[in-house]
Scaffold this active site. Sequence first.
Site, PDB file in Angstrom:
ATOM      1  N   LYS A   9       0.842  -1.206   0.000  1.00 40.34           N
ATOM      2  CA  LYS A   9       0.000   0.000   0.000  1.00 40.34           C
ATOM      3  C   LYS A   9       0.868   1.242   0.000  1.00 40.34           C
ATOM      4  CE  LYS A   9      -3.615   2.722   1.644  1.00 40.34           C
ATOM      5  NZ  LYS A   9      -4.042   3.196   2.957  1.00 40.34           N
ATOM      6  N   GLN A  10       0.511   2.133  -0.909  1.00 39.14           N
ATOM      7  CA  GLN A  10       1.191   3.424  -0.954  1.00 39.14           C
ATOM      8  C   GLN A  10       0.157   4.463  -0.576  1.00 39.14           C
ATOM      9  OE1 GLN A  10       4.249   4.843  -3.378  1.00 39.14           O
ATOM     10  NE2 GLN A  10       3.720   6.456  -1.922  1.00 39.14           N
ATOM     11  N   GLY A  11       0.237   4.993   0.639  1.00 38.97           N
ATOM     12  CA  GLY A  11      -0.726   6.011   1.077  1.00 38.97           C
ATOM     13  C   GLY A  11      -0.106   7.392   0.979  1.00 38.97           C
ATOM     14  N   ALA A  12      -0.854   8.392   1.496  1.00 40.54           N
ATOM     15  CA  ALA A  12      -0.363   9.768   1.433  1.00 40.54           C
ATOM     16  C   ALA A  12       0.728  10.011   2.483  1.00 40.54           C
ATOM     17  CB  ALA A  12      -1.522  10.720   1.669  1.00 40.54           C
ATOM     18  N   GLU A  13       0.726   9.190   3.522  1.00 40.82           N
ATOM     19  CA  GLU A  13       1.642   9.418   4.641  1.00 40.82           C
ATOM     20  C   GLU A  13       2.681   8.312   4.796  1.00 40.82           C
ATOM     21  OE1 GLU A  13       1.133  11.726   7.440  1.00 40.82           O
ATOM     22  OE2 GLU A  13      -0.253  12.847   6.187  1.00 40.82           O
ATOM     23  N   LYS A  29       6.258  -0.727   7.780  1.00 42.14           N
ATOM     24  CA  LYS A  29       5.555   0.527   7.476  1.00 42.14           C
ATOM     25  C   LYS A  29       6.570   1.657   7.484  1.00 42.14           C
ATOM     26  CE  LYS A  29       1.443   3.068   8.824  1.00 42.14           C
ATOM     27  NZ  LYS A  29       0.186   3.020   9.564  1.00 42.14           N
ATOM     28  N   ASP A 128      -8.410   6.809  13.802  1.00 43.17           N
ATOM     29  CA  ASP A 128      -8.734   6.559  12.387  1.00 43.17           C
ATOM     30  C   ASP A 128      -9.472   5.219  12.264  1.00 43.17           C
ATOM     31  OD1 ASP A 128      -8.790   6.843   9.635  1.00 43.17           O
ATOM     32  OD2 ASP A 128      -6.750   6.131   9.324  1.00 43.17           O
TER      33      ASP A 128
END
Length: 218
Positions: A9-13, A29, A128
């Site tokens: 997973k490539q998220g914004a953070e 992570k 979250d």
Amino acid sequence: MIHNAQLIKQGAEAKVYLAPFCQRQTIIKERFTKAYRHPTLDKKLTSRRVVQEARCLSRCQKARIDTPTVYMVDTENYLIYMEYIEGCSVREYLVTPEGQTDAAQTKVAQEIGRALGLMHNIDVVHGDLTTSNLLMRNETGGSVVLIDFGLSYVSQLIEDKAVDLYVLERAFSSTHPNTEAMFEQILKAYGESGKASKQILKKLEDVRMRGRKRSMLG
Ligand SMILES: Nc1ncnc2c1ncn2[C@@H]1O[C@H](COP(=O)(O)OP(=O)(O)OP(=O)(O)O)[C@@H](O)[C@H]1O
């Protein structure tokens, strides 16, 4: 660069990798640095978030709340190495309801409520809560594991805990239609397992009211 790592997973953070580490499949992570921030400040903030996430995970684990075990924290490179949970998310479970019995769904709801009650008992606020951040462990026949403590923090405030529940309620209503009864079961189990859960559930009613007013005002 993480050796033999597969980006899942490539998220914004953050980027999340699956990679072998100490002969087992491991989640790594990696938090990004932000180019628009002053480098010294950025380093400080990014490593603080990594430490915060690892601390909240460990705090939950110590209280026997099912969360991924932290294997290693590398604050220089903003990495957390943690246990890989094999299974699907509650989100995936709810979008493919074929073959699910009411009893199975009730069990999942009770587990979620109980886990959240225990987490709030030790003053961890997740920050979250979504159905993607609740995994169902294959190994134990689908027991619920809490993940993604990237926005978590320690707080004793009833308000913070009520907002935590409200965030999950909104996630349920926006992603999974017709799950109101299941969310009620979550809250029932939450009410039975938390120390101050009755007060928190009362506060949740105020938080909902504020949310409604805000959406009416636009
Ligand atoms: N321990 C784990 N075991 C199995 N899968 C995981 C684990 N941790 C993360 N994942 C998978 O990677 C996805 C992204 O992880 P996570 O939610 O922690 O990152 P993020 O949302 O990008 O980060 P953040 O919200 O902290 O910026 C999860 O939805 C899940 O599919």
